[in-house]
Motif scaffolding. Structure first.
Motif, PDB file in Angstrom:
ATOM      1  N   ASP A 100       0.858  -1.184   0.000  1.00  0.00           N
ATOM      2  CA  ASP A 100       0.000   0.000   0.000  1.00  0.00           C
ATOM      3  C   ASP A 100       0.897   1.238   0.000  1.00  0.00           C
ATOM      4  O   ASP A 100       1.625   1.486   0.963  1.00  0.00           O
ATOM      5  N   SER A 101       0.852   2.005  -1.070  1.00  0.00           N
ATOM      6  CA  SER A 101       1.736   3.166  -1.196  1.00  0.00           C
ATOM      7  C   SER A 101       1.463   4.212  -0.119  1.00  0.00           C
ATOM      8  O   SER A 101       2.354   4.992   0.235  1.00  0.00           O
ATOM      9  N   ARG A 102       0.255   4.240   0.427  1.00  0.00           N
ATOM     10  CA  ARG A 102      -0.043   5.205   1.490  1.00  0.00           C
ATOM     11  C   ARG A 102       0.735   4.852   2.758  1.00  0.00           C
ATOM     12  O   ARG A 102       1.284   5.727   3.431  1.00  0.00           O
TER      13      ARG A 102
END
Length: 281
Positions: A31-33
């Motif tokens: 998850d890039s977040r």
């Protein structure tokens, strides 16, 4: 490069991990977040490429081609050591098959830390990841596990579980493995509200039936005691659990036969009797 990241306390990010993340051409992440927040806090500006259970099969060949052309990637999960109940296995296998060197930066791992804190025998241990979320498949999996224990397995069991399923998972474990089995629940490891609760499976199931659990959770169950081979009562209990979970008569019989080592036709005959005979009480 497989890079372990903190499971809670950011101070656990090692200098080698930081260097690997800075030096990579791109960071592969679930998850890039989540990973973007970690990188930002460390002052690292990096290209991120999503790699998760839904796209890993398609992404792996493309990423291997890029690695073969000379690019380097750092693979991380949202927390902890990659591949341990997280994505990355398909990519690693594809890279190895292509002759690409795969290395790793070791670091935090919730399962191993929970094992060390549990007070249960540390070796041998068997890491099982997550149990099936639905009651029928979960009962079948636990029945299979009991069969393996009856065949001689004696190891501390380590599992991951979601907070909202903890109570029902503990209840299922107590029913399948016995309420007196020593166990522990570890949660929020390395964080401010870290907790390791130890007791029998029955006691822990009763506690979390009313107590709310938050955070990432590990369940640990002590080794099975020595016991005789599965008897009729054990087979009937396993069949009832499988049937109650929605399995067909044939599937329940096959699952219990595989778990206990009893011949399938014998288990199927007992399943037919159970299906036509009201339960006592």
């Amino acid at each position: 490069m497989l890079v372990a990241t903190p499971i809670g306390n950011l101070g656990d990010l090692s200098p080698r991990a930081l260097a690997a993340l800075r030096d990579a051409d791109a960071v592969l992440c679930e998850d890039s977040r989540v990973t973007g927040g970690l990188l930002a806090r460390q002052g690292i500006a990096a290209t991120m490429i999503p790699l998760h259970e839904h796209n890993e099969a398609a992404q792996a060949p493309r990423l291997v081609e890029r690695m073969a052309a000379g690019e380097s990637f750092a693979l991380v999960s949202d927390a902890g050591t990659p591949l341990v109940s997280d994505p990355g296995y398909r990519l690693v296998r594809a890279a190895i098959a292509a002759g690409i060197q795969v290395s790793a930066v070791p670091g935090p791992n919730a399962a191993v830390m929970a094992l060390a804190l549990s007070g249960l025998p540390p070796h041998p241990f068997l890491f099982l990841g997550f149990l099936p979320a639905r009651s029928g498949p979960r009962a079948a999996e636990l029945s299979r596990l009991r069969g393996i224990e009856r065949a001689g397995l004696s190891a501390t069991l380590v599992l991951y579980e979601a907070p909202h399923r903890l109570a029902e998972a503990l209840a299922a474990l107590a029913e399948a493995l016995g309420p007196e089995r020593p166990a522990a629940v570890a949660r929020e490891l390395t964080k401010r509200f870290e907790e390791v609760r130890r007791g029998s499976l029955g006691d822990l199931a009763a506690h979390y039936a009313t107590a709310e659990a938050r955070g990432e959770i590990c369940i640990l169950v002590g080794p099975a005691p020595e016991e005789a081979a599965a008897g009729a009562a054990d087979i009937d209990a396993a069949l009832r659990a499988a049937l109650a979970g929605g399995m067909s008569l044939r599937d329940a019989a096959a699952s219990v036969a595989a778990a206990t080592g009893v011949k399938k036709r014998e288990v199927y005959a007992r399943a037919l009797a159970l299906d036509t005979t009201p339960e006592p009480g």
